[in-house]
Design a protein around this motif. Sequence first.
Motif, PDB file in Angstrom:
ATOM      1  N   GLN A 215       4.525  -4.655 -15.508  1.00  0.00           N
ATOM      2  CA  GLN A 215       5.300  -3.466 -15.162  1.00  0.00           C
ATOM      3  C   GLN A 215       5.758  -3.532 -13.700  1.00  0.00           C
ATOM      4  O   GLN A 215       5.139  -4.195 -12.869  1.00  0.00           O
ATOM      5  N   ALA A 216       6.845  -2.810 -13.408  1.00  0.00           N
ATOM      6  CA  ALA A 216       7.364  -2.779 -12.037  1.00  0.00           C
ATOM      7  C   ALA A 216       6.482  -1.892 -11.164  1.00  0.00           C
ATOM      8  O   ALA A 216       6.097  -0.799 -11.575  1.00  0.00           O
ATOM      9  N   LEU A 217       6.176  -2.372  -9.961  1.00  0.00           N
ATOM     10  CA  LEU A 217       5.426  -1.605  -8.972  1.00  0.00           C
ATOM     11  C   LEU A 217       6.353  -1.306  -7.803  1.00  0.00           C
ATOM     12  O   LEU A 217       7.028  -2.204  -7.290  1.00  0.00           O
ATOM     13  N   TYR A 218       6.381  -0.038  -7.352  1.00  0.00           N
ATOM     14  CA  TYR A 218       7.403   0.393  -6.408  1.00  0.00           C
ATOM     15  C   TYR A 218       6.891   0.805  -5.034  1.00  0.00           C
ATOM     16  O   TYR A 218       7.653   0.779  -4.074  1.00  0.00           O
ATOM     17  N   GLY A 219       5.651   1.235  -4.915  1.00  0.00           N
ATOM     18  CA  GLY A 219       5.186   1.751  -3.635  1.00  0.00           C
ATOM     19  C   GLY A 219       3.724   1.439  -3.402  1.00  0.00           C
ATOM     20  O   GLY A 219       2.934   1.324  -4.348  1.00  0.00           O
ATOM     21  N   VAL A 220       3.342   1.297  -2.136  1.00  0.00           N
ATOM     22  CA  VAL A 220       1.952   1.041  -1.769  1.00  0.00           C
ATOM     23  C   VAL A 220       1.612   1.876  -0.545  1.00  0.00           C
ATOM     24  O   VAL A 220       2.462   2.095   0.326  1.00  0.00           O
ATOM     25  N   SER A 221       0.390   2.382  -0.492  1.00  0.00           N
ATOM     26  CA  SER A 221      -0.064   3.176   0.649  1.00  0.00           C
ATOM     27  C   SER A 221      -1.461   2.735   1.049  1.00  0.00           C
ATOM     28  O   SER A 221      -2.355   2.609   0.207  1.00  0.00           O
ATOM     29  N   PHE A 222      -1.616   2.504   2.342  1.00  0.00           N
ATOM     30  CA  PHE A 222      -2.901   2.140   2.930  1.00  0.00           C
ATOM     31  C   PHE A 222      -3.289   3.265   3.872  1.00  0.00           C
ATOM     32  O   PHE A 222      -2.675   3.433   4.922  1.00  0.00           O
ATOM     33  N   PRO A 223      -4.260   4.106   3.514  1.00  0.00           N
ATOM     34  CA  PRO A 223      -4.628   5.242   4.366  1.00  0.00           C
ATOM     35  C   PRO A 223      -4.889   4.812   5.800  1.00  0.00           C
ATOM     36  O   PRO A 223      -5.539   3.794   6.049  1.00  0.00           O
ATOM     37  N   SER A 224      -4.396   5.594   6.749  1.00  0.00           N
ATOM     38  CA  SER A 224      -4.356   5.161   8.142  1.00  0.00           C
ATOM     39  C   SER A 224      -5.701   5.203   8.847  1.00  0.00           C
ATOM     40  O   SER A 224      -5.885   4.499   9.826  1.00  0.00           O
ATOM     41  N   ASP A 225      -6.640   6.018   8.405  1.00  0.00           N
ATOM     42  CA  ASP A 225      -7.900   6.148   9.145  1.00  0.00           C
ATOM     43  C   ASP A 225      -8.963   5.206   8.595  1.00  0.00           C
ATOM     44  O   ASP A 225     -10.090   5.583   8.323  1.00  0.00           O
ATOM     45  N   GLN A 226      -8.603   3.915   8.456  1.00  0.00           N
ATOM     46  CA  GLN A 226      -9.544   2.920   7.949  1.00  0.00           C
ATOM     47  C   GLN A 226      -9.703   1.764   8.923  1.00  0.00           C
ATOM     48  O   GLN A 226      -9.803   0.613   8.523  1.00  0.00           O
ATOM     49  N   THR A 227      -9.719   2.069  10.215  1.00  0.00           N
ATOM     50  CA  THR A 227      -9.793   1.003  11.204  1.00  0.00           C
ATOM     51  C   THR A 227     -11.062   0.168  11.055  1.00  0.00           C
ATOM     52  O   THR A 227     -11.052  -1.037  11.296  1.00  0.00           O
ATOM     53  N   ALA A 228     -12.141   0.796  10.628  1.00  0.00           N
ATOM     54  CA  ALA A 228     -13.389   0.052  10.487  1.00  0.00           C
ATOM     55  C   ALA A 228     -13.289  -1.010   9.397  1.00  0.00           C
ATOM     56  O   ALA A 228     -13.839  -2.098   9.517  1.00  0.00           O
ATOM     57  N   CYS A 229     -12.541  -0.702   8.336  1.00  0.00           N
ATOM     58  CA  CYS A 229     -12.479  -1.651   7.223  1.00  0.00           C
ATOM     59  C   CYS A 229     -11.643  -2.869   7.568  1.00  0.00           C
ATOM     60  O   CYS A 229     -11.710  -3.880   6.885  1.00  0.00           O
ATOM     61  N   ALA A 230     -10.844  -2.802   8.615  1.00  0.00           N
ATOM     62  CA  ALA A 230      -9.992  -3.931   8.988  1.00  0.00           C
ATOM     63  C   ALA A 230     -10.483  -4.611  10.257  1.00  0.00           C
ATOM     64  O   ALA A 230      -9.743  -5.365  10.885  1.00  0.00           O
ATOM     65  N   SER A 231     -11.731  -4.380  10.630  1.00  0.00           N
ATOM     66  CA  SER A 231     -12.244  -4.949  11.873  1.00  0.00           C
ATOM     67  C   SER A 231     -12.604  -6.415  11.738  1.00  0.00           C
ATOM     68  O   SER A 231     -12.744  -7.115  12.728  1.00  0.00           O
ATOM     69  N   SER A 232     -12.752  -6.908  10.499  1.00  0.00           N
ATOM     70  CA  SER A 232     -13.063  -8.312  10.274  1.00  0.00           C
ATOM     71  C   SER A 232     -12.685  -8.668   8.844  1.00  0.00           C
ATOM     72  O   SER A 232     -12.413  -7.793   8.016  1.00  0.00           O
ATOM     73  N   ALA A 233     -12.686  -9.981   8.553  1.00  0.00           N
ATOM     74  CA  ALA A 233     -12.356 -10.417   7.193  1.00  0.00           C
ATOM     75  C   ALA A 233     -13.360  -9.884   6.188  1.00  0.00           C
ATOM     76  O   ALA A 233     -13.011  -9.536   5.061  1.00  0.00           O
TER      77      ALA A 233
END
Length: 276
Positions: A34-52
């Motif tokens: 199926q076609a996928l049209y939009g994606v959202s990454f909640p902005s208050d997740q700095t801790a989850c992106a601090s490392s691989a």
Amino acid sequence: DDTGDDDTGDDDDTSDSGEYLWHIMEPPEEVAGQALYGVSFPSDQTACASSAESADNCIAYIVGSASGSATRGTILKTDNGGHSWQNVGPSNWLNTLHGVHFLNPATGWAVGASGTVFKTGDGGVNWNQYQVGNGQMTLLAVTAKTNDDVFVVDNNGDIWSSENGGESWNEVAPGTNGSVSGPLLAITTAEGESSPLWAVGNDSVLVTYMNGNKDYDRSPLCDEGADCPDLHDVQLISGANGLLLGWAVGSSATVMARQPITDQWLTATLASGNNP
């Protein structure tokens, strides 16, 4: 395998040259193809992106079309950085959803056909359904400043505003202004109540809406009479000293960048040819 490793067998997300890699993540079987049209990454997740390693805890949402055998709308959620997805869409609503925006991992909106807006406050467990205007439009994108201040754009080129989280809506920027009209395909805003909203669409149109004084401007970002590319997405951030930085992308591999001092937009083409 479920590690997301590339063909070289490396365990991290970089190649031998240090470049970041992209991995294909398998969607749930019910939305395969199926076609996928939009994606959202909640902005208050700095801790989850601090490392691989911590990225495996990141939450994101995707919307799209529903298959003929589906029993719910397509709103996909991951809570492990994309390694697996579950469909948390509303039951018994099988139309296409084009846009999604989450303020935080729990609170977000999805929009689509028939002027429909869905809102959740618990990460997709429950959804409230609302309608914009008379429902005779397709909503293509959504953004929000707060839990109450929400904005959507539609295929008629309108911007609609809600001050109660989506329960009721007012048209704040009509879709026709002289010769500049057509659908709006994306909308964005930056942090802060005074930040404007930007929406883009066909023929390089840019609509700037100032929420504070309820004023808007609709104009193309290219010269009159030129072959203006359609703009499919736009991003806006507040830089140092309140300067607004922005980028828009579209057809023919077009990238536009806003110069914050002069308020001019510069255009670059990433590749030759007429790319979709």
